[in-house]
Design an enzyme around this catalytic site. Structure first.
Site, mmCIF file in Angstrom:
data_model
loop_
_atom_site.group_PDB
_atom_site.id
_atom_site.type_symbol
_atom_site.label_atom_id
_atom_site.label_comp_id
_atom_site.label_asym_id
_atom_site.label_seq_id
_atom_site.Cartn_x
_atom_site.Cartn_y
_atom_site.Cartn_z
ATOM 1 N N CYS A 123 0.842 -1.174 -0.230
ATOM 2 C CA CYS A 123 -0.215 -0.185 0.027
ATOM 3 C C CYS A 123 0.766 1.219 -0.023
ATOM 4 O O CYS A 123 0.563 2.113 -0.701
ATOM 5 C CB CYS A 123 -1.036 -0.123 1.037
ATOM 6 S SG CYS A 123 -0.166 -0.693 2.696
ATOM 7 N N HIS A 141 -2.863 6.455 4.489
ATOM 8 C CA HIS A 141 -1.213 6.430 4.610
ATOM 9 C C HIS A 141 -0.703 7.867 4.375
ATOM 10 O O HIS A 141 -0.953 8.098 3.329
ATOM 11 C CB HIS A 141 -0.466 5.318 4.039
ATOM 12 C CG HIS A 141 -0.928 4.062 4.454
ATOM 13 N ND1 HIS A 141 -1.481 3.710 5.431
ATOM 14 C CD2 HIS A 141 -0.481 2.754 4.190
ATOM 15 C CE1 HIS A 141 -1.591 2.208 5.921
ATOM 16 N NE2 HIS A 141 -0.846 1.774 4.976
#
Length: 338
Positions: free
Chosen positions: A147, A239
């Site tokens: 990710c 994130h």
């Protein structure tokens, strides 16, 4: 409509796959698999739905299957949300049985004949599907990266016209990246955990393959270095990362590159209007405010400063996982690999 399935459909990423595939204009979600304890149940009963969006009722009556290739024979393509230790055997069996696999698992990412793809960055690497078929595999495996690697490589796409040789990145990663049961509340509340197992190594290896050059036979890694420090922070989704890159050009030129860059992909259902969006505000991007841009598929950029330094942020289970695999599948179909 292309018949598709989801492997590991009850977990965090599996539920994202189900959410994003329900009502998809090109893919018909027909098979959902999970562990033996969930097999035989209706999906609505097997999945403890924990996403912030409503449960997709039109898939609730699908009977969950055990995760074996025998239960997947009626699908053309599967999306894998399996953990790495379980993914290898099942994904390869599917590919050998003539099923396309778009995998979020790390198992095959670094294999020399398996593409590791972020479509806006290296869609040409899908040519490695032909290498798999040359070896007698009727289906194929295509992977999307870690990710955080997805956020980083998306942010690097507009910078390819500049000269650079060294990248340093510090991530601040959301707790959903560890799964529903991954981090106890007492461990992360009022805290920061400066370690995520294998995360730094994945970012450092995967970025070089994605940004590398495919010559029709193999990928030559990108000619720069990546050094990563990865941290878990008490954010649910999204994130964030601080990036240092040794570009010598002026800040204004780098900002312009971020503002004006646009993907060359065709119009696809999961492709956002802006894969990379520059925010000209001193305190952005922020996960809570920016993670759902482009329905969760946009990577937001901000705070470009001399050095060059900048911030990047994206939704880790959409852009960084399920959405990335689905976009890969859309490009695969567009290029007639399925």
């Amino acid at each position: 409509m292309i018949s598709v399935g989801v492997l590991g459909a009850t977990g965090a990423v599996g539920q994202r796959f189900v959410q994003l595939l329900a009502g998809h204009p090109n893919f018909e979600l027909s098979v959902l698999t999970a562990s033996k304890r969930s097999a035989g149940k209706k999906y609505r009963d097997a999945a403890s739905w924990r996403l912030e969006v409503p449960f997709p009722e039109d898939v609730g009556d699908i009977i969950v299957s055990d995760t074996t290739v025998e239960g997947l024979k009626k699908v053309d393509l599967v999306f894998s949300a399996l953990p790495a230790d379980l993914a290898g055997e099942v994904e390869m069996q599917c590919a050998k049985a003539g099923i396309g696999v778009c995998s979020n698992a790390s198992t095959y990412r670094m294999e020399p004949d398996i593409p590791l793809v972020v479509p806006e960055v290296n869609a040409d690497h899908l040519g490695m599907i032909d290498l798999q078929r040359d070896k007698g595999t009727d289906g194929f495996i295509v992977t999307n990266p870690n990710c955080s690697t997805i956020m980083l490589t998306c942010s690097l796409a507009p910078l390819r016209t500049f000269s650079f040789s060294d990248i340093k990145v510090a991530t601040m990663q959301a707790i959903s990246g560890a799964g529903f049961e991954g981090i106890p509340g007492m461990a992360i509340f009022d805290n920061l955990i400066p370690y995520i197992g294998n995360e730094e190594e994945k970012m450092e290896r995967e970025t070089l393959k994605i940004m590398g050059t495919f010559d029709g036979a193999e990928v030559q890694n990108a000619p720069f270095s990546v050094s990563a420090c990865c941290n878990r922070v008490p954010v649910i989704d999204g994130h964030s990362m601080s990036v240092w890159i040794d570009i010598k050009d002026q800040v204004e030129k780098v900002e312009k590159a971020f503002r004006t860059w646009k993907s060359t992909l065709p119009d696809l259902p999961t492709l956002p209007e802006k894969s990379v969006d520059y925010i000209d505000l001193p305190d952005r991007p922020q996960p809570r405010l920016d993670r759902m841009k482009g329905k969760g598929m946009t990577v937001s950029i901000g705070r470009v400063r001399p050095g060059i330094r900048y911030q990047a942020m994206g939704h880790n289970t959409i852009r960084g996982a399920a959405g990335a695999s689905i976009l890969n599948a859309e490009v695969i179909c567009d290029r007639d690999y399925l």
